[in-house]
Design a protein around this motif. Structure first.
Motif, PDB file in Angstrom:
ATOM      1  N   LEU A 169     -13.444  -3.099 -18.447  1.00  0.00           N
ATOM      2  CA  LEU A 169     -13.400  -2.960 -16.728  1.00  0.00           C
ATOM      3  C   LEU A 169     -11.855  -2.514 -16.314  1.00  0.00           C
ATOM      4  O   LEU A 169     -10.831  -2.357 -17.400  1.00  0.00           O
ATOM      5  N   HIS A 170     -12.423  -2.130 -15.242  1.00  0.00           N
ATOM      6  CA  HIS A 170     -11.039  -1.442 -14.343  1.00  0.00           C
ATOM      7  C   HIS A 170     -11.105  -2.487 -12.970  1.00  0.00           C
ATOM      8  O   HIS A 170     -11.921  -1.559 -12.625  1.00  0.00           O
ATOM      9  N   PHE A 171     -10.243  -2.453 -13.118  1.00  0.00           N
ATOM     10  CA  PHE A 171     -10.347  -3.607 -11.764  1.00  0.00           C
ATOM     11  C   PHE A 171      -8.170  -3.989 -11.471  1.00  0.00           C
ATOM     12  O   PHE A 171      -7.659  -3.895 -12.574  1.00  0.00           O
ATOM     13  N   PHE A 172      -8.321  -5.021 -11.165  1.00  0.00           N
ATOM     14  CA  PHE A 172      -7.196  -5.600 -10.229  1.00  0.00           C
ATOM     15  C   PHE A 172      -6.172  -4.526  -9.826  1.00  0.00           C
ATOM     16  O   PHE A 172      -5.184  -4.563 -10.469  1.00  0.00           O
ATOM     17  N   GLU A 173      -7.209  -3.333  -9.612  1.00  0.00           N
ATOM     18  CA  GLU A 173      -5.822  -2.079  -9.162  1.00  0.00           C
ATOM     19  C   GLU A 173      -5.710  -1.200 -10.281  1.00  0.00           C
ATOM     20  O   GLU A 173      -4.210  -1.087  -9.795  1.00  0.00           O
ATOM     21  N   GLY A 174      -5.711  -1.590 -11.108  1.00  0.00           N
ATOM     22  CA  GLY A 174      -5.273  -1.033 -12.776  1.00  0.00           C
ATOM     23  C   GLY A 174      -6.558  -1.277 -13.495  1.00  0.00           C
ATOM     24  O   GLY A 174      -8.042  -0.589 -13.429  1.00  0.00           O
ATOM     25  N   SER A 175      -5.812  -1.850 -14.720  1.00  0.00           N
ATOM     26  CA  SER A 175      -6.891  -1.782 -16.135  1.00  0.00           C
ATOM     27  C   SER A 175      -6.567  -3.569 -17.073  1.00  0.00           C
ATOM     28  O   SER A 175      -5.461  -3.323 -17.116  1.00  0.00           O
ATOM     29  N   ILE A 176      -7.061  -3.763 -17.196  1.00  0.00           N
ATOM     30  CA  ILE A 176      -7.548  -4.596 -18.354  1.00  0.00           C
ATOM     31  C   ILE A 176      -7.567  -4.252 -19.760  1.00  0.00           C
ATOM     32  O   ILE A 176      -8.149  -2.960 -19.709  1.00  0.00           O
ATOM     33  N   SER A 177      -5.971  -4.683 -20.137  1.00  0.00           N
ATOM     34  CA  SER A 177      -6.091  -4.119 -21.565  1.00  0.00           C
ATOM     35  C   SER A 177      -7.311  -4.562 -22.540  1.00  0.00           C
ATOM     36  O   SER A 177      -7.748  -5.379 -22.338  1.00  0.00           O
ATOM     37  N   GLU A 178      -7.886  -3.567 -23.580  1.00  0.00           N
ATOM     38  CA  GLU A 178      -8.812  -3.903 -24.032  1.00  0.00           C
ATOM     39  C   GLU A 178      -8.073  -5.268 -25.315  1.00  0.00           C
ATOM     40  O   GLU A 178      -8.592  -6.192 -26.145  1.00  0.00           O
ATOM     41  N   ASP A 179      -7.050  -5.900 -24.820  1.00  0.00           N
ATOM     42  CA  ASP A 179      -6.405  -7.217 -25.752  1.00  0.00           C
ATOM     43  C   ASP A 179      -7.492  -8.165 -25.594  1.00  0.00           C
ATOM     44  O   ASP A 179      -7.733  -8.766 -26.413  1.00  0.00           O
ATOM     45  N   ILE A 180      -8.362  -8.322 -24.627  1.00  0.00           N
ATOM     46  CA  ILE A 180      -9.586  -9.570 -24.224  1.00  0.00           C
ATOM     47  C   ILE A 180     -10.416  -8.976 -24.803  1.00  0.00           C
ATOM     48  O   ILE A 180     -10.859 -10.119 -25.987  1.00  0.00           O
ATOM     49  N   ALA A 181     -11.191  -8.137 -25.793  1.00  0.00           N
ATOM     50  CA  ALA A 181     -11.860  -7.637 -26.062  1.00  0.00           C
ATOM     51  C   ALA A 181     -11.406  -7.988 -28.076  1.00  0.00           C
ATOM     52  O   ALA A 181     -12.126  -8.711 -28.571  1.00  0.00           O
ATOM     53  N   ASN A 182      -9.424  -7.095 -27.834  1.00  0.00           N
ATOM     54  CA  ASN A 182      -9.380  -7.128 -29.374  1.00  0.00           C
ATOM     55  C   ASN A 182      -9.151  -8.855 -29.571  1.00  0.00           C
ATOM     56  O   ASN A 182      -9.533  -8.860 -30.911  1.00  0.00           O
ATOM     57  N   HIS A 183      -8.819  -9.316 -28.856  1.00  0.00           N
ATOM     58  CA  HIS A 183      -8.282 -10.785 -29.342  1.00  0.00           C
ATOM     59  C   HIS A 183      -9.289 -11.699 -29.131  1.00  0.00           C
ATOM     60  O   HIS A 183      -8.572 -12.858 -29.737  1.00  0.00           O
ATOM     61  N   ALA A 184      -9.322 -12.015 -28.737  1.00  0.00           N
ATOM     62  CA  ALA A 184     -10.629 -13.438 -27.313  1.00  0.00           C
ATOM     63  C   ALA A 184     -11.968 -13.603 -28.851  1.00  0.00           C
ATOM     64  O   ALA A 184     -12.596 -13.037 -29.249  1.00  0.00           O
ATOM     65  N   SER A 185     -11.458 -15.010 -29.508  1.00  0.00           N
ATOM     66  CA  SER A 185     -12.000 -16.185 -30.207  1.00  0.00           C
ATOM     67  C   SER A 185     -13.364 -16.065 -29.291  1.00  0.00           C
ATOM     68  O   SER A 185     -14.470 -16.542 -30.231  1.00  0.00           O
ATOM     69  N   LEU A 186     -13.171 -16.026 -27.879  1.00  0.00           N
ATOM     70  CA  LEU A 186     -14.781 -16.677 -27.336  1.00  0.00           C
ATOM     71  C   LEU A 186     -15.591 -16.082 -27.349  1.00  0.00           C
ATOM     72  O   LEU A 186     -15.547 -14.394 -26.912  1.00  0.00           O
ATOM     73  N   PRO A 187     -17.586 -16.245 -27.432  1.00  0.00           N
ATOM     74  CA  PRO A 187     -18.206 -14.730 -26.525  1.00  0.00           C
ATOM     75  C   PRO A 187     -17.413 -14.791 -25.191  1.00  0.00           C
ATOM     76  O   PRO A 187     -17.373 -15.006 -24.941  1.00  0.00           O
ATOM     77  N   VAL A 188     -17.839 -13.278 -25.327  1.00  0.00           N
ATOM     78  CA  VAL A 188     -17.506 -12.278 -23.731  1.00  0.00           C
ATOM     79  C   VAL A 188     -18.824 -12.000 -23.113  1.00  0.00           C
ATOM     80  O   VAL A 188     -19.512 -11.659 -23.691  1.00  0.00           O
ATOM     81  N   LEU A 189     -19.006 -12.281 -21.726  1.00  0.00           N
ATOM     82  CA  LEU A 189     -20.461 -11.882 -21.118  1.00  0.00           C
ATOM     83  C   LEU A 189     -19.430 -11.081 -19.908  1.00  0.00           C
ATOM     84  O   LEU A 189     -18.913 -10.879 -19.207  1.00  0.00           O
ATOM     85  N   THR A 190     -20.354  -9.936 -20.245  1.00  0.00           N
ATOM     86  CA  THR A 190     -20.241  -8.898 -18.992  1.00  0.00           C
ATOM     87  C   THR A 190     -21.567  -8.392 -18.266  1.00  0.00           C
ATOM     88  O   THR A 190     -22.368  -8.631 -18.366  1.00  0.00           O
ATOM     89  N   PHE A 191     -20.490  -7.931 -16.917  1.00  0.00           N
ATOM     90  CA  PHE A 191     -21.707  -7.793 -15.567  1.00  0.00           C
ATOM     91  C   PHE A 191     -21.381  -6.220 -15.220  1.00  0.00           C
ATOM     92  O   PHE A 191     -20.045  -6.573 -15.210  1.00  0.00           O
ATOM     93  N   LYS A 192     -21.607  -5.013 -15.136  1.00  0.00           N
ATOM     94  CA  LYS A 192     -21.402  -4.405 -14.865  1.00  0.00           C
ATOM     95  C   LYS A 192     -21.506  -4.509 -12.769  1.00  0.00           C
ATOM     96  O   LYS A 192     -22.360  -4.763 -12.361  1.00  0.00           O
ATOM     97  N   MET A 193     -20.140  -3.260 -12.382  1.00  0.00           N
ATOM     98  CA  MET A 193     -19.412  -3.140 -11.220  1.00  0.00           C
ATOM     99  C   MET A 193     -21.303  -2.649 -10.652  1.00  0.00           C
ATOM    100  O   MET A 193     -21.380  -1.270 -11.585  1.00  0.00           O
TER     101      MET A 193
END
Length: 277
Positions: free
Chosen positions: A253-277
């Protein structure tokens, strides 16, 4: 939720995804479509050469045998499971299958923290997320439960994220889940005062929902980065799932008028659910 696709490569991470998908399917009386994509070249399939033709048949039989073993799991008992083998590793084809069969969810496994950094920079998972109009649940380990009670859904309340927000709310409603919708207020040029944030959220929910019923479920946090805000809040409420929106052209995702760092994907120990914009 009637149909779930599980792309597999017969790895342990695929099995994590399959078991999670099976648990979700039992909760919602869903059908599982388990898909394996072979890497047979077009030249091998279309050649008239007997040796190459035999090679293609051999690879297909190997895949069928692996499927038979891989799907021989006690947690699949009582479920409708349809194995699907595709000749090519074309991830847009998975999205087409999902669309043609009215699939509600794709569940994929990925390696743990050491390999998860590749998810949104060219990996198989990123390719699925990029093409899929269907929500994608990515799991990195064996889940003890798929009863997601504490869900953090990061949102910037922009017009571009409205499509993803509506998809998310529809899916969460089918799962009997009320997510914590999170807005991360950043310093510098992104900072907004309380009145500005309230107006932004009110305007968004009025357009998206036609009412402000979900406003009480919105939380605003201040942090230096979006990923930091998401992780800190997820830890605070002991979240069991993080949900985000994704951009079809660039993967994560590129949002919050910028971009989310890949740290969410790199470091999240939780499952991640994605929704396409």
């Amino acid at each position: 939720m009637k149909k779930i696709i599980v792309p597999v490569d017969f790895s342990e991470y695929s099995e994590y995804a399959l078991e999670a998908a099976a648990a979700i399917a039992k909760e919602h009386d869903s059908e599982l479509m388990v898909m394996h994509m072979l890497e047979i070249s077009d030249a091998v399939l279309n050649t008239g050469d007997l040796e190459q033709g035999e090679k293609a048949v051999f690879l297909l039989k190997i895949a069928e045998q692996k499927f038979e073993t891989f799907l021989d799991k006690p947690y699949l008992e009582g479920l409708t499971v349809t194995p699907v083998v595709k000749h090519f590793k074309v991830f847009s084809e998975l999205a087409e299958v999902a669309a043609n069969h009215s699939v509600d969810l794709i569940v994929m496994g990925s390696q743990g923290a050491s390999g998860f950094s590749e998810i949104f920079v060219g990996s198989n998972t990123e390719k699925v997320v990029r093409h899929s109009e269907v929500p994608v649940l990515v799991v990195k380990e064996k889940l003890s439960s798929v009863e997601f009670n504490n869900v953090v859904f990061a949102n910037d309340f922009s017009g571009k994220s409205m499509k993803a927000y509506k998809k998310a709310m529809t899916l969460f409603k089918s799962m009997n889940v009320t997510p914590h919708v999170l807005y991360v207020n950043l310093p510098s040029d992104h900072f907004r005062n309380s009145d500005e944030i309230d107006e932004k959220i009110t305007t968004f929910l009025t357009k998206a929902d036609g009412n402000l019923d979900n406003k009480d479920n919105v939380t605003v946090v201040n942090d230096y980065t979006v990923e930091g805000g998401v992780f800190n809040y997820a830890n605070k409420i002991d979240a069991d799932l993080i949900a985000v929106a994704t951009h079809g052209r660039t993967g994560f995702l590129h949002f919050f008028e910028g971009s989310i760092s890949e740290d969410i994907a790199n470091h999240a120990s939780l499952p991640v659910l994605t929704f396409k914009m």
